[in-house]
Write a protein that holds these residues in place. Structure first.
Motif, short mmCIF file in Angstrom:
data_model
loop_
_atom_site.label_atom_id
_atom_site.label_comp_id
_atom_site.label_asym_id
_atom_site.label_seq_id
_atom_site.Cartn_x
_atom_site.Cartn_y
_atom_site.Cartn_z
N GLU A 178 0.73 -1.23 0.09
CA GLU A 178 -0.01 0.09 -0.20
C GLU A 178 0.99 1.26 0.09
O GLU A 178 0.26 2.57 -0.39
CB GLU A 178 -1.01 -0.19 1.25
CG GLU A 178 -1.99 -0.99 1.22
CD GLU A 178 -3.09 -0.51 0.32
OE1 GLU A 178 -3.01 0.85 -0.36
OE2 GLU A 178 -4.35 -1.19 0.04
N THR A 216 -7.51 -7.35 -2.86
CA THR A 216 -7.51 -6.39 -3.99
C THR A 216 -7.58 -5.02 -3.17
O THR A 216 -7.99 -4.85 -1.98
CB THR A 216 -8.61 -6.53 -4.82
OG1 THR A 216 -9.71 -6.36 -4.40
CG2 THR A 216 -8.27 -7.89 -5.59
N THR A 217 -7.79 -3.91 -3.92
CA THR A 217 -8.20 -2.66 -3.59
C THR A 217 -9.56 -2.32 -2.80
O THR A 217 -10.08 -1.61 -2.26
CB THR A 217 -7.91 -1.42 -4.73
OG1 THR A 217 -8.73 -1.77 -5.76
CG2 THR A 217 -6.52 -1.17 -4.92
N ARG A 218 -10.55 -3.53 -3.15
CA ARG A 218 -11.72 -3.50 -2.69
C ARG A 218 -11.77 -3.60 -1.19
O ARG A 218 -12.68 -3.11 -0.52
CB ARG A 218 -12.74 -4.68 -3.07
CG ARG A 218 -13.72 -5.03 -2.35
CD ARG A 218 -14.79 -4.17 -2.37
NE ARG A 218 -16.10 -4.50 -1.93
CZ ARG A 218 -16.30 -4.58 -0.35
NH1 ARG A 218 -15.26 -4.09 0.38
NH2 ARG A 218 -17.39 -4.94 0.24
N GLN A 220 -7.94 -4.10 1.12
CA GLN A 220 -6.57 -3.62 1.22
C GLN A 220 -5.66 -4.56 0.32
O GLN A 220 -5.79 -5.75 0.60
CB GLN A 220 -6.16 -2.94 2.58
CG GLN A 220 -6.33 -4.05 3.61
CD GLN A 220 -5.75 -3.58 4.93
OE1 GLN A 220 -5.62 -2.36 5.36
NE2 GLN A 220 -5.64 -4.59 5.96
N VAL A 221 -4.77 -3.82 -0.44
CA VAL A 221 -3.95 -4.76 -1.16
C VAL A 221 -2.79 -5.53 -0.38
O VAL A 221 -2.41 -5.06 0.39
CB VAL A 221 -2.94 -3.84 -2.08
CG1 VAL A 221 -2.21 -4.64 -3.18
CG2 VAL A 221 -4.05 -3.09 -2.96
N ALA A 256 -7.25 5.97 1.54
CA ALA A 256 -7.00 5.99 0.25
C ALA A 256 -5.68 6.79 -0.30
O ALA A 256 -5.06 7.62 0.75
CB ALA A 256 -8.11 6.74 -0.23
#
Length: 308
Positions: A178, A216-218, A220-221, A256
């Motif tokens: 991130e 995923t970014t949905r 956290q990576v 974000a």
């Protein structure tokens, strides 16, 4: 500020070891006394992810006039390190799975699965649940290495790989994925606390009966071993077990890349951190605690720990 209520919780007598979140403010230790179900508490200590009951949550935002601060505490002391199940959604479809070292894959009944049989199963549609690797080993999925166990699950909708990994290893990978590892260490520490709090929320409130959250970014990576760097590991260790709490609840620490994205994506949900903003504040000399206070006003640091 999005909250999960209650925070965590003294175990009932049916569980041998008690787990609590210790909230530390101005030298005062406050123990959460709210009770959850045996299954939920057991999940937090033993990594039992079958519990799917979700605690009550509030979306009340902390007042900007709230003077409660995020207080500095020593990272010393033992913190429990629960197991998370992370769905490797970025690796769908699952084509190649390779346990590293001498480990293999097996069925849910414990029968070994040969590499040839595994390749055939992954090309087919047979419903199954397989386990690959060991807690201390690693497994490659489509060429990417993941520490811990990888479960391969097919419930009739195609194969999905789920990485079972300790929270602290998971956090180190998320920090490295991130944020650039060359960023200021205070920004990396703030990211570690945010990632851990978010992960714990989804341990308590799993996205699926089979897994807690995605990679995923949905969510956290999470990029497995590839994004665990020396600096992300240090930021994780320096904040080991620390999460954010507000009024007895666990903060779902949204964040974000920029303040613009924060306002567009999370503005209606409450407090959220800008990662680039955190880096700028760190460059100005703010500590990770001050950075967290800036973005999650009214929150306090708490530590996950085991009693007894």
């Amino acid at each position: 500020m999005r909250l999960i209520q209650p925070l965590l919780l003294t175990l009932t007598a049916s569980v041998a070891a008690a787990a609590s979140v210790v909230v530390l403010t101005d030298g005062l230790t406050v123990w959460s006394s709210s009770l959850e179900t045996d299954a939920m508490l057991s999940a937090l200590v033993n990594g039992d992810h079958s519990a799917t009951r979700s605690p009550h949550q509030s979306t009340d935002r902390a007042s900007v006039r709230d003077t409660t601060s995020v207080y500095a505490i020593s990272p010393d002391g033992y913190s429990i390190d629960p197991l998370l199940r992370v769905a490797l959604l970025s690796q769908r479809p699952v084509r190649i799975v390779q346990p590293q070292g001498r480990t293999t894959c097996s069925t849910s009944e414990g029968a070994p699965v040969s590499p040839v049989t595994l390749r055939k199963l992954l090309r087919g549609t047979t419903e199954a649940w397989l386990h690959c690797g060991t807690a201390e080993g690693s497994v490659k999925v489509n060429g990417r290495t993941y520490q811990g166990i990888v479960h391969l699950i097919n419930r009739g909708e195609g194969w999905i790989a789920v990485n079972e990994i300790n929270m602290e290893r998971y956090v180190a990978s998320v920090v490295g994925a991130e944020m650039p590892s060359g960023w200021n260490e205070e920004a990396l520490k703030a990211q570690a606390v945010a990632a851990r709090s978010y992960g714990l929320v989804h341990l308590i409130r799993p996205a699926s009966p089979d897994w807690n959250l995605g990679d995923t970014t949905r969510w956290q990576v999470y990029a497995g071993q590839a994004s665990s760097t020396a600096r992300s590991l240090k930021a994780t260790e320096d904040t080991r077990g620390l999460v954010l709490s507000h009024q007895g609840g666990l903060v779902e620490t949204l964040y974000a890349a920029t303040q613009t994205i924060v306002e567009q994506a999370h503005g209606h949900l409450g407090a959220s951190m800008s990662q680039h903003g955190a880096q700028k504040l760190a460059q100005q000399g703010l500590t990770y605690i001050q950075i967290l206070e800036r973005y999650y006003n009214g929150a306090i640091l708490a530590r996950i720990r085991r009693d007894g």
